[in-house]
Design an enzyme around this catalytic site. Structure first.
Site: not given
Ligand code: NAD
Ligand code: ZN
Length: 359
Positions: A116, A138, A180, A222, A232, A236, A240, A243, A247, A260
């Site tokens: 939990r 999130k 972003e 942020k 949200e 907040r 989006n 987005h 999405h 993304h």
């Molecule tokens: P990701 O986590 O897939 O990373 C992208 C790629 O880069 C992967 O292949 C990873 O292995 C590689 N990588 C990461 N760091 C590295 C480094 N320093 N050197 C070499 N390779 C590296 O993608 P992302 O773009 O970081 O994240 C996208 C995700 O984030 C989506 O699922 C999206 O929905 C989510 N997201 C969440 C929020 C939130 O508020 N929680 C906000 C925006 C996006």
């Molecule tokens: Zn995003």
């Protein structure tokens, strides 16, 4: 520099410091609790050892999974939880999420659910995760039907950002993260948007000073928005921007074709152009947006072969759409996004149909 996210119940720090992973992170090194590093197959080999050193625990266990959005699934989430149980982690254990947004979202959601809720720390390694997903609490995994459909609000204990790790980030991922960064300028900060236009080349060259500046300002935006509206209920939702469109594209293309940040880039441009069509924004502003996105090497056109009806149907399913109506973040121009609560689905479908015909 150090910022704080101020929540009703507590506050937590965001540390931004180049070389942070090469030094000792005292707050973690001094903590007595058991820890589990969660990472992926790209990031683990690059930085897990450095993190173990930084926290003074050369034997800290590491759980690794394959990289990529297609892995942000209930199945992986379940594997991680079972691993935590097999290791005998108790309520006082901590999860260290070392990776991009996929790892941060999945590890954070596991921390939110295990017994939990146990504590977790974000150590983001992509630009996108540094400026967006690691801050704000999130957490989620995807379902085949839609992005982030299962998740929880669970704030991290702290966020540690070492911009130096961006040196190994693939170019395409880096540019996707810039989407972003640009988003904060587009929705709320015209001055920052102008600064990004002036410093685009330095950012693309990953110059340390400009990069750190962009990360700091993005995190500040942020943190401010999250402090005003943790769950949200209002403002907040502005984050989006782009987005709901984005999405829908990610889902329709099976999470494989567009990153993304790329989907969000297209989504922001669609939101801007739709706003122009509805008379909310000037065409000059949407042209400025397109120019900067393109300078960052990001796509701005609707991918070919997607039907307008299919896109709108997915947008309706997006959890940001309140029952019956379409809720969208629209635009009055650079620095001025707003929540449109009652968007006409027919007008949106016609707009998208015209876009795909134009491609
Ligand atoms: P990701 O986590 O897939 O990373 C992208 C790629 O880069 C992967 O292949 C990873 O292995 C590689 N990588 C990461 N760091 C590295 C480094 N320093 N050197 C070499 N390779 C590296 O993608 P992302 O773009 O970081 O994240 C996208 C995700 O984030 C989506 O699922 C999206 O929905 C989510 N997201 C969440 C929020 C939130 O508020 N929680 C906000 C925006 C996006
Ligand atoms: Zn995003």
């Amino acid at each position: 520099p150090e910022l704080h996210v101020e929540l009703a119940a507590r506050r937590y720090p965001i540390h931004i410091e180049s070389g942070l992973l090469r030094r000792r992170i005292a707050a973690l090194a001094q903590a007595p609790e058991r820890m589990l590093i969660v990472t992926d197959d790209n990031v683990g080999p690059l930085y897990a050892d450095a993190l173990k050193q930084a926290i003074g625990r050369p034997d800290c266990p590491v759980w690794r999974m394959p990289a990529g959005e297609a892995e942000k699934t209930l199945a992986r989430f379940g594997e991680l939880l079972e691993h935590m149980a097999e290791r005998g982690l108790t309520r006082d254990a901590r999860v260290l999420a070392l990776g991009g947004g996929v790892i941060g979202d999945l590890a954070g959601f596991a921390a939110a659910c295990y017994m939990r809720g146990i504590a977790f720390v974000q150590i983001p390694t992509t630009l996108l995760a540094m400026v967006d997903s690691s801050v704000g609490g999130k957490t989620a995994v995807d379902l085949p039907a839609g992005k982030n459909l299962v998740g929880a609000f669970h704030q991290p204990q702290a966020v540690y950002i070492d911009p130096d790790v961006l040196a190994t980030l693939p170019e395409r991922e880096f540019r996707a993260g810039l989407a972003e960064v640009l988003k904060y300028g587009a929705i709320a900060d015209a001055r920052f948007f102008g600064w990004l236009e002036d410093n685009a080349e330095a950012l693309l060259a990953r110059d340390a000073a400009e990069l750190e500046g962009a990360i700091l300002l993005s995190c500040r935006h942020k943190a401010d928005i999250v402090a005003r509206d943790e769950t949200e209920q209002g403002d907040r939702a502005l984050l989006n921007f782009g987005h709901t469109f984005g999405h829908a594209l990610e889902v329709l293309l099976d999470y494989g074709t567009l990153l993304h940040g790329e989907a969000v880039a297209i989504g922001m441009q669609l939101a801007a152009d739709f706003s122009v069509e509805l008379g909310h924004a000037d065409i000059g502003d949407s042209q400025r947006l397109r120019a900067l996105l393109n300078r960052f090497g990001l796509p701005t056109a609707l991918p070919t072969g997607l039907g307008a009806d299919a896109v709108v149907a997915k947008m309706r399913l997006d959890k940001k759409a309140a029952a019956g109506r379409l809720r969208l973040i629209l635009w009055r121009g650079v620095g001025k996004a707003f929540i449109a609560g009652d968007v006409d689905a027919g007008a949106l479908t016609a707009f998208l149909a015209a876009q795909s015909a134009g491609n």
